[in-house]
Design an enzyme around this catalytic site. Structure first.
Site, mmCIF file in Angstrom:
data_model
loop_
_atom_site.group_PDB
_atom_site.id
_atom_site.type_symbol
_atom_site.label_atom_id
_atom_site.label_comp_id
_atom_site.label_asym_id
_atom_site.label_seq_id
_atom_site.Cartn_x
_atom_site.Cartn_y
_atom_site.Cartn_z
ATOM 1 N N CYS A 73 41.028 40.241 29.648
ATOM 2 C CA CYS A 73 42.088 39.867 29.818
ATOM 3 C C CYS A 73 42.181 38.930 29.926
ATOM 4 O O CYS A 73 44.191 38.501 30.025
ATOM 5 C CB CYS A 73 42.412 40.847 31.712
ATOM 6 S SG CYS A 73 42.412 42.397 31.945
ATOM 7 N N HIS A 128 48.135 36.820 33.261
ATOM 8 C CA HIS A 128 48.137 38.246 32.928
ATOM 9 C C HIS A 128 49.400 38.968 33.592
ATOM 10 O O HIS A 128 48.821 38.631 35.482
ATOM 11 C CB HIS A 128 47.160 37.767 32.698
ATOM 12 C CG HIS A 128 46.522 39.142 33.253
ATOM 13 N ND1 HIS A 128 46.975 40.345 31.961
ATOM 14 C CD2 HIS A 128 45.658 40.070 34.100
ATOM 15 C CE1 HIS A 128 45.787 41.626 32.888
ATOM 16 N NE2 HIS A 128 45.623 41.140 33.671
ATOM 17 N N ASN A 151 49.695 47.332 33.440
ATOM 18 C CA ASN A 151 48.921 45.719 32.788
ATOM 19 C C ASN A 151 47.906 46.129 31.114
ATOM 20 O O ASN A 151 47.676 47.262 31.606
ATOM 21 C CB ASN A 151 47.417 46.110 34.283
ATOM 22 C CG ASN A 151 46.430 45.041 33.720
ATOM 23 O OD1 ASN A 151 46.312 44.489 32.643
ATOM 24 N ND2 ASN A 151 45.300 44.911 34.758
HETATM 25 C C1 LIG Z 1 43.920 47.924 42.532
HETATM 26 C C2 LIG Z 1 44.606 47.861 43.732
HETATM 27 C C3 LIG Z 1 46.355 48.046 44.119
HETATM 28 C C4 LIG Z 1 43.873 48.667 45.351
HETATM 29 O O1 LIG Z 1 45.139 48.466 46.062
HETATM 30 P P1 LIG Z 1 44.155 48.315 47.549
HETATM 31 O O2 LIG Z 1 44.590 47.278 48.690
HETATM 32 O O3 LIG Z 1 42.869 47.417 47.808
HETATM 33 O O4 LIG Z 1 43.583 49.347 47.690
HETATM 34 P P2 LIG Z 1 41.914 50.163 48.271
HETATM 35 O O5 LIG Z 1 40.786 50.390 47.208
HETATM 36 O O6 LIG Z 1 41.211 49.424 49.562
HETATM 37 O O7 LIG Z 1 42.534 51.414 48.991
HETATM 38 C C5 LIG Z 1 43.167 51.797 50.327
HETATM 39 C C6 LIG Z 1 43.570 52.835 50.169
HETATM 40 O O8 LIG Z 1 44.277 53.482 49.404
HETATM 41 C C7 LIG Z 1 43.678 54.529 49.162
HETATM 42 N N1 LIG Z 1 44.501 54.546 47.184
HETATM 43 C C8 LIG Z 1 43.513 54.384 46.312
HETATM 44 N N2 LIG Z 1 43.990 54.104 45.602
HETATM 45 C C9 LIG Z 1 44.718 55.501 45.679
HETATM 46 C C10 LIG Z 1 46.016 55.795 44.555
HETATM 47 N N3 LIG Z 1 46.381 55.247 43.820
HETATM 48 N N4 LIG Z 1 47.532 56.036 45.747
HETATM 49 C C11 LIG Z 1 47.319 56.303 47.011
HETATM 50 N N5 LIG Z 1 46.325 55.957 47.709
HETATM 51 C C12 LIG Z 1 44.966 54.787 46.974
HETATM 52 C C13 LIG Z 1 41.809 54.200 49.327
HETATM 53 O O9 LIG Z 1 41.627 55.555 49.642
HETATM 54 C C14 LIG Z 1 42.331 53.677 50.819
HETATM 55 O O10 LIG Z 1 42.798 54.427 51.445
HETATM 56 P P3 LIG Z 1 41.536 54.557 53.299
HETATM 57 O O11 LIG Z 1 42.212 53.177 53.274
HETATM 58 O O12 LIG Z 1 42.169 55.610 53.156
HETATM 59 O O13 LIG Z 1 40.410 54.758 52.928
HETATM 60 C C15 LIG Z 1 44.202 46.205 44.841
HETATM 61 O O14 LIG Z 1 42.728 46.393 44.340
HETATM 62 C C16 LIG Z 1 44.538 46.019 43.276
HETATM 63 O O15 LIG Z 1 45.712 45.475 43.043
HETATM 64 N N6 LIG Z 1 42.951 44.808 42.808
HETATM 65 C C17 LIG Z 1 42.821 44.180 41.776
HETATM 66 C C18 LIG Z 1 43.443 44.981 40.307
HETATM 67 C C19 LIG Z 1 43.881 44.580 39.254
HETATM 68 O O16 LIG Z 1 44.476 43.791 38.849
HETATM 69 N N7 LIG Z 1 42.070 44.025 38.713
HETATM 70 C C20 LIG Z 1 42.762 43.854 37.336
HETATM 71 C C21 LIG Z 1 42.681 42.333 36.696
HETATM 72 S S1 LIG Z 1 42.749 41.587 34.972
#
Ligand SMILES: CC(C)(COP(=O)(O)OP(=O)(O)OC[C@H]1O[C@@H](n2cnc3c(N)ncnc32)[C@H](O)[C@@H]1OP(=O)(O)O)[C@@H](O)C(=O)NCCC(=O)NCCS
Length: 339
Positions: free
Chosen positions: A124, A260, A291
């Site tokens: 990215c 990004h 993304n």
């Molecule tokens: C991916 C992302 C949006 C997930 O959000 P988060 O708040 O970290 O979510 P988590 O993985 O901790 O999960 C939180 C809860 O949501 C749930 N969950 C995960 N994916 C889900 C989805 N697509 N829809 C609904 N619920 C979801 C999980 O099961 C978890 O539930 P629980 O608390 O009952 O166990 C976040 O981590 C993020 O934005 N990370 C950066 C990713 C990124 O941009 N990467 C590219 C960089 S180049």
């Protein structure tokens, strides 16, 4: 005693700048309403966690080469140039999947250039990396014009059953032409890598292992979302400030911030962490495009310009970050949009 002849080098140019910009967005729009038929999720959760409402997914005809060619032709037309004027094609992607020929070779042929062709991969962060190389090639006289293309078909890498990643990514291409200028239009690059955190975002099993028969494909993107999130919000504001400092530009002098497009929460945290003033237009193309990895910065630049939130010539801060983990950032004077 023989005297060593001196190696002649080209005179160094005062600066380089982005002459024009082209963009290609796939035809198919995939709203969150469609995503929630594929994974257990909701429109509200996706928007709250990522800001994404919809993304574009490429069809079979919209290959890496086809999308890169479309964006490049726009950028060439915008600069009033043809492929013959391009001395170097730099194509950055993590989804071309061809070791040789590279997509850069095929793009060079498609646009009718006889210049060098190099494919670069810094996931990215690829676009600002390639821009830094283009700037240096132009300033040192190695190339008169460099075509820089960020292109991705992230859908080829997605595990459609992984609800932690599949809703985040999209496909597309963006291209700029870089040429010489009387004053610098591309600032010094602030780049770095955090390879010790590589497993926070990788593609597994490794293609090399699949090729050797040591693992079974398909190769898909895996991400420790929270690790990437924490790294980005902690480290990327420092990187942005480093690029500003290196360019001698103050945050108040920026017209736009084009990071990004990973998600709006990361972008908001960067704006806060850097203390950017309110007048700075913050790119938010991720809401409509998802993304798109190496394509996201030029696509986001295109939207900011098309919406009139910043003008050609205005200063913008670019910050790319992601898989590697790696980052690259610089200040640029915005190009004109191809009409
Ligand atoms: C991916 C992302 C949006 C997930 O959000 P988060 O708040 O970290 O979510 P988590 O993985 O901790 O999960 C939180 C809860 O949501 C749930 N969950 C995960 N994916 C889900 C989805 N697509 N829809 C609904 N619920 C979801 C999980 O099961 C978890 O539930 P629980 O608390 O009952 O166990 C976040 O981590 C993020 O934005 N990370 C950066 C990713 C990124 O941009 N990467 C590219 C960089 S180049």
């Amino acid at each position: 005693m023989s005297t060593q002849p001196e190696i002649r080098v080209a005179p160094v140019a005062a600066g380089s700048r982005l002459l024009s910009l082209g963009a290609y967005r796939p035809q198919r729009v995939v709203p969150n309403a469609e995503i929630v038929t594929l994974i257990e999720s909701s429109d509200e959760w996706i928007q709250q966690r990522s800001g994404i409402r919809e993304r574009r997914w490429a069809g079979p005809e919209e290959t890496v080469l086809a999308m890169a060619t479309a964006a490049s032709q726009q950028a060439l037309a915008g600069a009033g140039l043809t492929g013959a004027d391009i001395d170097l094609v730099l194509l950055t992607t993590m989804t071309s999947f061809s070791t040789t020929p590279t997509a850069a070779n095929l793009l060079q042929a498609a646009i009718g250039s006889r210049g060098g062709a190099l494919e670069m991969n810094s996931a990215c962060a690829g676009f600002p990396y390639a821009l830094a190389v283009a700037d240096q090639a132009v300033r040192t006289g190695a190339a008169r014009h460099v075509l820089v293309v960020g292109v991705e078909r992230m859908t080829d890498l997605l595990d459609m059953a992984d609800r932690g990643t599949m809703f985040l990514f999209g496909d597309g291409a963006g291209a700029v032409v870089v040429g010489a200028a009387d004053s610098p239009g591309i600032g010094p690059v602030a780049w770095g890598s955090w390879g010790e955190q590589a497993e926070a975002l990788d593609a597994a099993p490794l293609l090399a292992d699949v090729v050797r028969g040591e693992a079974e494909g398909p190769t898909v993107l895996r991400m420790k979302g929270q690790s990437v999130f924490r790294w980005a919000v902690t480290e990327m504001p420092k990187v942005g400030l480093e690029a500003l400092e290196a360019a001698g530009v103050k945050a108040e002098q920026l017209a736009a911030f084009v990071p990004h497009q990973a998600n709006t929460r990361i972008i908001d945290a960067m704006v806060k962490g850097m203390g950017l003033p309110e007048h700075v237009a913050v790119a938010d193309d991720v809401r409509w495009t998802g993304n798109t990895s190496a394509a996201s910065i030029p696509l986001a630049m295109e939207r900011v310009l098309r919406e009139g939130r910043a003008q050609p010539g205005d200063l913008a801060l670019l910050v790319g970050f992601g898989g590697g983990l790696s980052h690259a950032a610089q200040v640029v004077a915005l190009p004109a949009l191809a009409s």
